[in-house]
Design an enzyme around this catalytic site. Structure first.
Site, PDB file in Angstrom:
ATOM      1  N   TYR A 102      -3.428   2.328 -10.573  1.00  0.00           N
ATOM      2  CA  TYR A 102      -4.445   1.270 -10.564  1.00  0.00           C
ATOM      3  C   TYR A 102      -4.088   0.180  -9.556  1.00  0.00           C
ATOM      4  CZ  TYR A 102      -7.259  -2.730 -11.907  1.00  0.00           C
ATOM      5  OH  TYR A 102      -8.107  -3.818 -11.882  1.00  0.00           O
ATOM      6  N   ARG A 161      -8.574  -1.041  -1.964  1.00  0.00           N
ATOM      7  CA  ARG A 161      -9.896  -1.675  -1.990  1.00  0.00           C
ATOM      8  C   ARG A 161      -9.865  -3.037  -1.309  1.00  0.00           C
ATOM      9  NH1 ARG A 161     -12.730  -2.965  -7.741  1.00  0.00           N
ATOM     10  NH2 ARG A 161     -10.652  -3.863  -8.079  1.00  0.00           N
ATOM     11  N   ARG A 204     -16.809 -11.127 -12.475  1.00  0.00           N
ATOM     12  CA  ARG A 204     -16.923 -10.820 -13.895  1.00  0.00           C
ATOM     13  C   ARG A 204     -18.335 -10.372 -14.274  1.00  0.00           C
ATOM     14  NH1 ARG A 204     -11.681 -10.256 -15.605  1.00  0.00           N
ATOM     15  NH2 ARG A 204     -10.441 -12.043 -14.920  1.00  0.00           N
ATOM     16  N   GLU A 260     -12.375  -1.609 -23.889  1.00  0.00           N
ATOM     17  CA  GLU A 260     -13.046  -2.396 -22.856  1.00  0.00           C
ATOM     18  C   GLU A 260     -14.543  -2.159 -23.001  1.00  0.00           C
ATOM     19  OE1 GLU A 260     -13.377  -1.876 -18.058  1.00  0.00           O
ATOM     20  OE2 GLU A 260     -11.362  -2.279 -18.844  1.00  0.00           O
TER      21      GLU A 260
END
Length: 300
Positions: free
Chosen positions: A114, A121, A186, A293
């Site tokens: 991750y 990215r 978010r 999540e």
């Protein structure tokens, strides 16, 4: 089925949707929640991407099943392609991106997959500074299918990125979370022409500030995650604010251990508005101490 707003009937797109049941399987009895584009008049495939679009929005997917590929290299490759695709199709803004990365927690320290994904990215996005000011809503969870698999919504007009006052902006996380910070907002509010605004809520976990809360307690983690979702709805302003979770169109739960599903169902039965569609998928999460999540879509 769920769609971004547009007139007329909808149809499943793109031509080669992600094999979601192999990536993050739904738990038994839970409904399918997927994306459709209404009135698509642009469809095609290029460089492994499959896409369909109407006047307002483009849905594109890519699935790379290279086993054991370096996660940073995968992220660089797909994001360079994605940024080229948005320009070529005339949808320059990133609204919402879903990432499914195999073995997401493999590796120790900075070598965790991750963290390597975040590194690749961010390196690409840093070449486009305007994108760092308008980062998309995003989810990154584990995939049971090898490789990296993406689904994204691109738009002609820019969304409004939102942050959660209960949380540190992910892009400003301290160094302990990796050499490169996660690059996402978010949530993202989208004002669609001639249709109701929508709020796309990113993958949201039991994090306050930048720290995981309630380790080992799936019920408390889920409740904290829902509190973060409620705060994002308030932060979005009218007409989302002041209505609790009632503006939610759907909720997707990602659960690390499917054995916790009974607890999840109990919490959601108590917290969600009656009749709200939700589904649960099994997936590893970006932090090893996260058990659950959620992500959501709200419509004004």
């Amino acid at each position: 089925m769920w769609s971004v707003p547009a007139g007329g009937d909808s149809e499943p797109v793109p031509h080669r949707p992600l094999p979601e049941e192999r990536i993050a399987p739904r738990l038994a009895g839970h409904p399918v929640i997927d994306w459709r584009i209404a009135d698509p008049h642009i469809k095609g495939e290029t460089a492994g991407w499959s896409y369909a679009a109407n006047e307002s929005v483009c849905l594109a997917t890519l699935s790379i099943t290279t086993p054991d590929a370096n996660a940073a290299d995968l992220a660089r490759h797909v994001y360079r392609q994605l940024l080229d695709l948005r320009e070529a199709l005339g949808f320059p803004h990133l609204l919402r991106v879903w990432h499914y990365l195999s073995d997401i927690n493999a590796g120790e320290g900075d070598a965790e997959r991750y963290k390597r994904f975040c590194q690749g990215r961010l390196e690409v996005l840093q070449d486009h500074p305007s994108l760092l000011d308008r980062m998309p809503a995003a989810t990154v969870v584990g995939s049971q299918l090898p490789g990296l698999h993406l689904q994204c919504l691109l738009t002609r007009t820019p969304p409004q990125p939102l942050e959660n006052p209960r949380q540190v902006r992910a892009y400003e996380y301290p160094r302990r979370y990796g050499p490169s910070r996660p690059a996402f907002a978010r949530a993202a509010r989208m004002a669609w022409p001639g249709a109701a605004d929508q709020l796309f809520i990113s993958g949201t976990a039991s994090i306050l500030g930048h720290e995981t809360r309630h380790p080992g307690d799936v019920a408390a983690q889920l409740s904290e995650s829902l509190a973060n979702v409620a705060t994002l709805l308030e932060t979005a302003g009218e007409p989302f604010a002041g209505r609790g979770l009632t503006t939610l169109e759907h909720l997707i739960v990602y659960l690390r251990d499917p054995g916790d599903i009974d607890t999840v169902e109990t919490v959601l039965a108590d917290r969600l508005p009656p009749g709200l569609a939700w589904t649960c998928r099994q997936a590893e999460l970006c932090r090893r101490d996260l058990l659950v999540e959620v992500e959501a879509l709200a419509t004004a």
